[in-house]
Design a protein around this motif. Structure first.
Motif, PDB file in Angstrom:
ATOM      1  N   ALA A   1       0.833  -1.201   0.000  1.00 25.72           N
ATOM      2  CA  ALA A   1       0.000   0.000   0.000  1.00 25.72           C
ATOM      3  C   ALA A   1       0.870   1.255   0.000  1.00 25.72           C
ATOM      4  N   ALA A   2       1.941   1.235   0.785  1.00 22.93           N
ATOM      5  CA  ALA A   2       2.851   2.387   0.810  1.00 22.93           C
ATOM      6  C   ALA A   2       3.516   2.582  -0.544  1.00 22.93           C
ATOM      7  N   ALA A   3       3.927   1.492  -1.188  1.00 22.14           N
ATOM      8  CA  ALA A   3       4.586   1.586  -2.494  1.00 22.14           C
ATOM      9  C   ALA A   3       3.641   2.109  -3.567  1.00 22.14           C
ATOM     10  N   GLN A   4       2.341   1.952  -3.347  1.00 26.18           N
ATOM     11  CA  GLN A   4       1.354   2.493  -4.279  1.00 26.18           C
ATOM     12  C   GLN A   4       0.972   3.928  -3.950  1.00 26.18           C
ATOM     13  N   GLY A   5       1.611   4.494  -2.915  1.00 25.96           N
ATOM     14  CA  GLY A   5       1.346   5.881  -2.556  1.00 25.96           C
ATOM     15  C   GLY A   5       0.074   6.089  -1.774  1.00 25.96           C
ATOM     16  N   ILE A   6      -0.489   5.015  -1.206  1.00 22.40           N
ATOM     17  CA  ILE A   6      -1.748   5.125  -0.473  1.00 22.40           C
ATOM     18  C   ILE A   6      -1.547   5.810   0.874  1.00 22.40           C
ATOM     19  N   GLY A   7      -0.353   5.668   1.432  1.00 29.38           N
ATOM     20  CA  GLY A   7      -0.079   6.276   2.722  1.00 29.38           C
ATOM     21  C   GLY A   7       1.356   6.031   3.138  1.00 29.38           C
ATOM     22  N   VAL A   8       1.634   6.306   4.406  1.00 29.34           N
ATOM     23  CA  VAL A   8       2.977   6.184   4.963  1.00 29.34           C
ATOM     24  C   VAL A   8       3.001   4.973   5.883  1.00 29.34           C
ATOM     25  N   ALA A   9       4.005   4.125   5.702  1.00 29.41           N
ATOM     26  CA  ALA A   9       4.110   2.904   6.499  1.00 29.41           C
ATOM     27  C   ALA A   9       5.149   3.064   7.591  1.00 29.41           C
ATOM     28  N   LEU A  10       4.944   2.323   8.664  1.00 27.43           N
ATOM     29  CA  LEU A  10       5.951   2.179   9.711  1.00 27.43           C
ATOM     30  C   LEU A  10       6.386   0.731   9.673  1.00 27.43           C
ATOM     31  N   ALA A  11       7.584   0.487   9.155  1.00 26.19           N
ATOM     32  CA  ALA A  11       8.025  -0.885   8.881  1.00 26.19           C
ATOM     33  C   ALA A  11       9.536  -0.968   9.053  1.00 26.19           C
ATOM     34  N   PRO A  12      10.078  -2.185   9.162  1.00 25.20           N
ATOM     35  CA  PRO A  12      11.530  -2.347   9.344  1.00 25.20           C
ATOM     36  C   PRO A  12      12.296  -2.157   8.031  1.00 25.20           C
ATOM     37  N   PRO A  13      13.102  -1.105   7.908  1.00 21.28           N
ATOM     38  CA  PRO A  13      13.878  -0.896   6.673  1.00 21.28           C
ATOM     39  C   PRO A  13      14.744  -2.099   6.312  1.00 21.28           C
ATOM     40  N   LEU A  14      15.250  -2.822   7.331  1.00 21.78           N
ATOM     41  CA  LEU A  14      16.095  -3.989   7.068  1.00 21.78           C
ATOM     42  C   LEU A  14      15.376  -5.016   6.221  1.00 21.78           C
ATOM     43  N   MET A  15      14.058  -5.146   6.392  1.00 28.58           N
ATOM     44  CA  MET A  15      13.292  -6.143   5.668  1.00 28.58           C
ATOM     45  C   MET A  15      12.819  -5.653   4.298  1.00 28.58           C
ATOM     46  N   PHE A  16      12.996  -4.384   4.030  1.00 29.91           N
ATOM     47  CA  PHE A  16      12.542  -3.832   2.749  1.00 29.91           C
ATOM     48  C   PHE A  16      13.678  -3.089   2.047  1.00 29.91           C
ATOM     49  N   SER A  17      14.878  -3.643   2.197  1.00 30.67           N
ATOM     50  CA  SER A  17      16.059  -3.012   1.598  1.00 30.67           C
ATOM     51  C   SER A  17      15.975  -2.976   0.079  1.00 30.67           C
TER      52      SER A  17
END
Length: 305
Positions: free
Chosen positions: A227-243
């Motif tokens: 959803a965040a990658a589609q610009g729907i909103g801002v996510a709170l997630a671990p950057p390590l897992m989405f490098s």
């Protein structure tokens, strides 16, 4: 235990005939004659003193006695076939059943799994993903990789590492954010842990007004990040897992502010004695963990120098 004589040819003939409801098609599968299959089934019926099929002009109809016998034979033959397939090149292939929270599986484990398979080619990994809710005994898992505090009933847990949360969003949104307070005007995507945003804003020095806790709640960081990658909103997630999303520019991390909600753990049932495959995976995972930690500290070392 001394087993009675098992008429394997007759059992195979019956099982194939029951699947096809035809002696002819069973004969083709078994590479024998139709008469041979019919003869073997008759021998089994005589031994058991029951009728397994009603012979019809255009095929067979299985009886209640046949229906009772069929699933036991199918399970037994499937298990034997599976075991025989595990022998390859003079080695016994071991099966390793792993369950992992989806974020860890996709963001950390999958990019490294080829290395494990190269080092241990005779271990077949069966990987299932979950949203951190798992029943190891019911699912027959050797290991489960979970996120949390490390305290689960009757579970032995080995800590892997923390993966603290930070703000991730598309570049178009990131360009509008100058300070953490700017997030209060954005759509904040949330997980089922309602205190994540509260804790992150506290780490940023902002009191987060509770009435803003509204909107879609995701049970998976993977879905939330999509959803965040589609610009729907801002996510709170671990950057390590989405490098990967960060490295290719799909999303950005606008603030160097983190909050930690727990760690990833390698867990197994205390009653589950480790197999050779489990020990191999444990040792490989610990080595990969140390290698990952060393890589994370490389920039800090170079900057201090």
């Amino acid at each position: 235990m001394v087993r009675p004589y098992l008429p394997l040819n007759a059992l195979r003939a019956f099982e194939a005939s029951a699947r096809h409801l035809s002696f002819t098609r069973a004969a083709i599968e078994l590479c024998v004659t139709q008469a041979a299959v019919s003869h073997q089934v008759k021998l089994l019926e005589s031994r058991l003193n029951v009728t397994l099929f009603k012979r019809l002009p255009r095929g067979l109809m299985i009886t209640a006695e046949g229906e009772a016998l069929l699933p036991v034979l199918q399970d037994s033959f499937d298990r034997m076939a599976d075991m025989l397939e595990r022998f390859e090149g003079g080695h016994l292939r071991e099966v390793l059943m792993i369950g992992a929270v989806g974020t860890f599986a996709v963001g950390w484990l999958l990019p490294r799994l080829a290395d494990f398979q190269e080092k241990y080619p005779f271990i077949d990994v069966r990987l299932s993903t979950n949203n951190n809710r798992v029943d190891m005994a019911a699912e027959g898992l050797d290991y489960a990789i979970r996120f949390g505090s490390g305290s689960w009933h009757n579970i032995e847990a080995t800590r892997l590492f923390e993966a603290p949360l930070s703000v991730l969003c598309v570049p178009e949104i990131a360009d509008t954010l100058r300070r953490p307070a700017d997030l209060l005007g954005q759509t904040l995507l949330r997980s089922y842990r309602a205190d994540e945003w509260v804790n992150w804003f506290a780490a940023a020095g902002i009191t987060y007004p509770a009435p803003l806790l509204k909107g879609v709640v995701f049970d998976s960081s993977l879905a939330m990040m999509e959803a965040a990658a589609q610009g729907i909103g801002v996510a709170l997630a671990p950057p390590l897992m989405f490098s990967r999303l960060l490295s290719n520019g799909t999303v950005r991390q606008p603030f160097d502010v983190y909050t930690s909600m727990g760690s990833y753990w390698l867990t197994r049932l205390r009653s589950r004695a480790p197999t050779l495959a489990m020990s191999a995976f444990h040792d490989w995972l610990m080595a990969a963990k140390e290698d990952n930690a060393a890589r994370l500290h490389e920039p800090e070392a170079s900057n201090s120098a």
